[in-house]
Structure formats: C-alpha cells, structure tokens
Design an enzyme around this catalytic site. Structure first.
Site, PDB file in Angstrom:
ATOM      1  CG  HIS A 270      -1.860  -1.202   1.219  1.00 61.08           C
ATOM      2  ND1 HIS A 270      -2.744  -1.434   2.249  1.00 61.08           N
ATOM      3  CD2 HIS A 270      -2.013  -2.243   0.362  1.00 61.08           C
ATOM      4  CE1 HIS A 270      -3.391  -2.579   2.029  1.00 61.08           C
ATOM      5  NE2 HIS A 270      -2.952  -3.074   0.877  1.00 61.08           N
ATOM      6  CE1 TYR A 386      -7.179  -8.934  -0.681  1.00 60.09           C
ATOM      7  CE2 TYR A 386      -6.210  -7.871   1.235  1.00 60.09           C
ATOM      8  CZ  TYR A 386      -6.579  -7.834  -0.092  1.00 60.09           C
ATOM      9  OH  TYR A 386      -6.356  -6.708  -0.836  1.00 60.09           O
TER      10      TYR A 386
END
Length: 494
Positions: A270, A386
């Site tokens: 990120h 996830y």
C-alpha cells in the site's frame, strides 16, 4: 435460504460449553475462554444459502431463480440484496436473517454472491472481437503492441511522454527508461535510489504540463531509510533530464514531499501512488496507508491520504488543514483522507479530480476527490477480509460524514492506472475515464455526468495485469501490462 445455520451455532456453542466445563472440573481451575473465530463467509453461504440458491448461485432449489444475470449484478442492487437477506421476503418463503447474523456478516454474503456472479458473467462482459477488431459501445479499435517483452521492462509501472515525442516508462525495480516508437533507446542515469520492496519501488513518472518551458519531471518512489535500508516510505521529488550527452542524466532534484524518518516502515504493501496537476500551480498526489488502516483516519500521519501542494512543494494557504485550520497537529499538505491504497489519480475534462483505490477483497473504489473529505477507510468498506471473513458494512451511519464512491468494483479489480480520454481518437469516448485493474486484467471505460455514473463497459480483458492506462499524445489509449511485461495501445478504427 435454509435454516440450519442457527441450529449449527447453538449446537456448537453447547458442545464447547460442555468441553470447557469438563476441562475446568478435571484441572480444578477455570480455563480462559478462547475468542470466537471470525465467520468464514464461504462456509456461511454453503451452510445457510446454497440449499435454496445453489452452490454457485444458479438457483433451482425451492423454485428460486438464478443470481447469475447482468441485471442482478448491477451496483444498484447492492442494498436490495442486503435488505432481502436481513429482512427476508415472506411472500417468497424466505426468512429474515437479521436476528441471527450481524450486518457485516450479511454484507459479506452479498460480496460472496457478487464473486459468484462475476465468475459466471466475466467473459460475457468483455469486448466482442472479430478478425482482430474489438467492438464496444461508441467505438471500434484494434490493439497493437508498442513495447514488447524484449525491451527491458521489469514490472513496468508508469508511462508518460515528452513534447518531442520521447516516451518515459518506469520499472518498479528502479530504472527510468526512454523509448521512441517501439524501442527502448536509453536509461536515465542518476535516478534516486529506490527500495524495490513488495509493492513498492520506482513508481510514478509525470512531466509537468509546462515541461516544454520548465523541464520539470515528477517522480514517486519508495525511499529507503538512511539508517536502515530495509524500511521505506513513498517520497515525491521533481528533477530534470539532461539529454545533451551520450546518455540522459537526472539532475537538479528537489524534494516535494517526504515522511518523517520515524514513519518509515518495513511493510511491503500500500504505497500508492499517482500524481496530477490542476493547471493552476498545484500538484496533487496520493499515498497508501502502508497496511495500517487506522492511520488513514489520523490527520497527523501521512498514511492513506491525498495531498495538494504548490508545484515547488510548499503548502497552499487554502488547504483544508493548513494554517489556522490545523488545530491539532494535522498535516497541512493533506487534501483528503480515509484512503486505503490509491493507484489512480486524474483531472477529468470537467475539471474534477478522480481517484481509484484498492479496497480489500471486493469493493475497489472510483471517487471524486473533494477538498477536506473523509472516504471512510477502514471504518466502512464494500469489501471483506482476504481470509474470507466480514469487515464492515459499506454505508456510513448518521454520525459518520464519509464521502461515498461513485463506483465500486465487486469483486476487486485491484484498481491501478486512470486517465481521461482526450482525443483526437475515440471521439465517442471523449471525457470518459479509462480505469485499469491488476487482478482483473481489465480496463473499463466509465462515463460520469453530474456526479453520476451513466455507463461502464470493459474495453480490455485478459491481456495481463494492468498497471497503468494513459491517453497518449496521438490519442491512442496506452496500457502498461505486468505478466507479461509489455505496453499495448488501443487504436480507433473508423
């Protein structure tokens, strides 16, 4: 939906209670209770919903209809799916699950359904092709290779052009390449050292709109910390390329933005990042939250923000958290916050700033970036975790003043690369956005008017992981691919 899920929970709870009691009796001491495991969404659907709706959403049991239609895949039906699961449909024999499932669990079921729908519909949503010509709404085009895999591309990240026709392309591994036509002709020497770590490395390259006059080129890259080169943070600089010698050389570098040394981390995720100019003396750029979601809500930290600075890196006095507005140590450069991992940023022909960003599993966003706004991450999200567990619901409550996306992608496309169609090609698309996706191997065209999405369609599908999308000076739409590492372009056919 069938009903065994509630009984399964009750039965499991009773079994665990008996087991704990037996352990306590045998040991003479009370054992600490283990925290409840997060809900597994796939298992929840299979045990709760598949009996009526089918393992893949195809319907059939108890007369239920298929989920797997384009109409039911629409973003407009998100709340309908959510409210139907929560409140039931008595006239259809479906019970309400709001009493046994939390709102995040119910939304996670919607995400699971969206994933099933996309698996079924994906190929039908792509462009139609005949004899090498692709046909979509408002345009026909061919796709040609510009830079092939033999041109030294190593996870190419960003592409741009100079007024003399030369092209620039970054490799995440740290090289800034110069190409002409279909050939890389040189590598720029003296580029700042970047840390190729996870998703980070050498990222965006963006010439100033007035490059012909001032020669400035802006870069973003992961800078390694001087005292510990295994940690890093996204840094933004500008410099110039001297083409006068045998090899082009980077020079006159100036720092536009960098984090404090104590904010550098070893997280490999990120980083962001993209760069855009408003033509009024300001540069905008975006940063991911580096895997630390709560910092996206902290205005004293650089993570998960978009920024607005004067082109030389100084802070404009009218920024939302500058000067007297910064009462609690807010970063004066911040323009908006509450972002997860932005990897698309562009001004539309309407003058509005648009951004795309990665959500977790499902729920990537296309946002209109509005001064001082909070985009909600990680408090709300259209995605799930996830590990197949719920995250939250996507809609803010009455106390949360979050800016909602114009478009969400379910499932995730891993949004990366964004531009506006400018012409002279693709006159029927002029002013539309073209947005790429890594995991989706996709480019989508998006038409927006008055803050509403009017059209979306897939114009590239399955050619590779789309890292960048740019409208070139010739009007063709260039697509930077990873796996395979190459650049292709869409050329309109009349």
């Amino acid at each position: 939906m069938t009903k065994p899920f509630a009984f399964l929970i009750l039965g499991t709870s009773a079994l665990l209670a008996c087991s704990n009691a037996a352990l306590e009796a045998s040991s003479g001491e009370k054992k600490p209770e283990r925290p409840a495991a997060p809900t597994n969404v796939s298992r929840l659907y299979n045990e709760t919903c598949s009996g009526c709706h089918g393992e893949n959403g195809q319907g059939g049991g108890a007369g239920t209809k298929s989920f797997l239609t384009v109409e039911k895949f629409s973003q407009d039906t998100d709340k309908l799916f959510f409210e139907t699961i929560k409140n039931g449909r008595k006239e259809m024999g479906m019970e309400a699950f709001g009493g046994t499932l939390s709102d995040p669990e119910i939304w996670a079921l919607v995400v699971h359904i969206r994933e099933m729908q996309y698996r079924s519909l994906r190929e039908s949503l792509g462009p139609k092709q005949e004899n090498g010509v692709f046909t979509t709404n408002r345009a026909k085009y061919t796709i040609e290779t510009v830079l092939d895999t033999d041109q030294g591309l190593k996870t190419p990240w960003s592409i741009a052009w100079l007024p003399d026709g030369k092209g620039l392309i970054t490799n995440k591994s740290g090289e800034l390449l110069v190409f002409e036509g279909s050939k890389v002709v040189s590598q720029v020497q003296g580029i700042p050292k970047s840390l190729d770590m996870g998703q980070g490395g050498l990222m965006e390259v963006s010439p100033h709109p007035d490059y012909a006059k001032n020669g400035w080129i802006y870069l973003s890259y992961t800078e390694p910390l001087a005292t510990n080169p295994q940690v890093g943070f996204t840094k933004f600089v500008r410099g110039k390329i001297d083409f006068s010698g045998e090899k082009p050389v980077w020079k006159d570098q100036q720092t536009i933005f960098q984090a404090k040394p104590e904010e550098y981390v070893n997280s490999g995720i990120h980083f962001g990042s993209r760069i855009a100019f408003d033509g009024k003396g300001h540069v905008y750029f975006c940063l991911g939250e580096r895997g630390n979601g709560p910092l996206a809500q902290d205005l004293t930290k650089p993570n998960g923000k978009t920024y607005r600075l004067n082109e030389d890196g100084t802070v404009p006095s009218d920024n939302p958290f500058a000067g007297s507005n910064a009462s609690k140590g807010e970063l004066a450069a911040v323009w908006t916050y509450g972002h997860r991992n932005p990897q698309g940023l562009v001004f539309g022909l309407d003058g509005k700033l648009y951004e795309t960003e990665h959500a977790p599993r499902g729920g990537d966003e296309l946002n209109e970036i509005v001064k001082g706004s909070n985009y909600g991450w990680p408090v709300v999200s259209f995605g799930i975790e996830y590990n197949d567990s719920p995250h939250s619901v996507p809609w803010p409550d009455a106390t949360q003043n979050f800016k909602m996306p114009l478009l969400r992608w379910l499932p995730s496309i891993a949004a990366c690369g964004l531009d506006v169609v400018k012409g002279p090609m693709f006159a029927g698309w002029k002013g539309d956005l073209v947005a790429g996706g890594l995991a989706g191997n996709i480019v989508q065209r998006v038409r927006i008017k008055d803050g509403k999405v009017l059209e979306t369609e897939t114009v590239v599908l399955g050619m590779g992981r789309v890292r960048d999308v740019q409208c070139g000076p010739d009007g063709a739409i260039y697509v930077v691919l990873n796996d395979p590492n190459k650049v292709v372009k869409l050329i309109e056919q009349k």
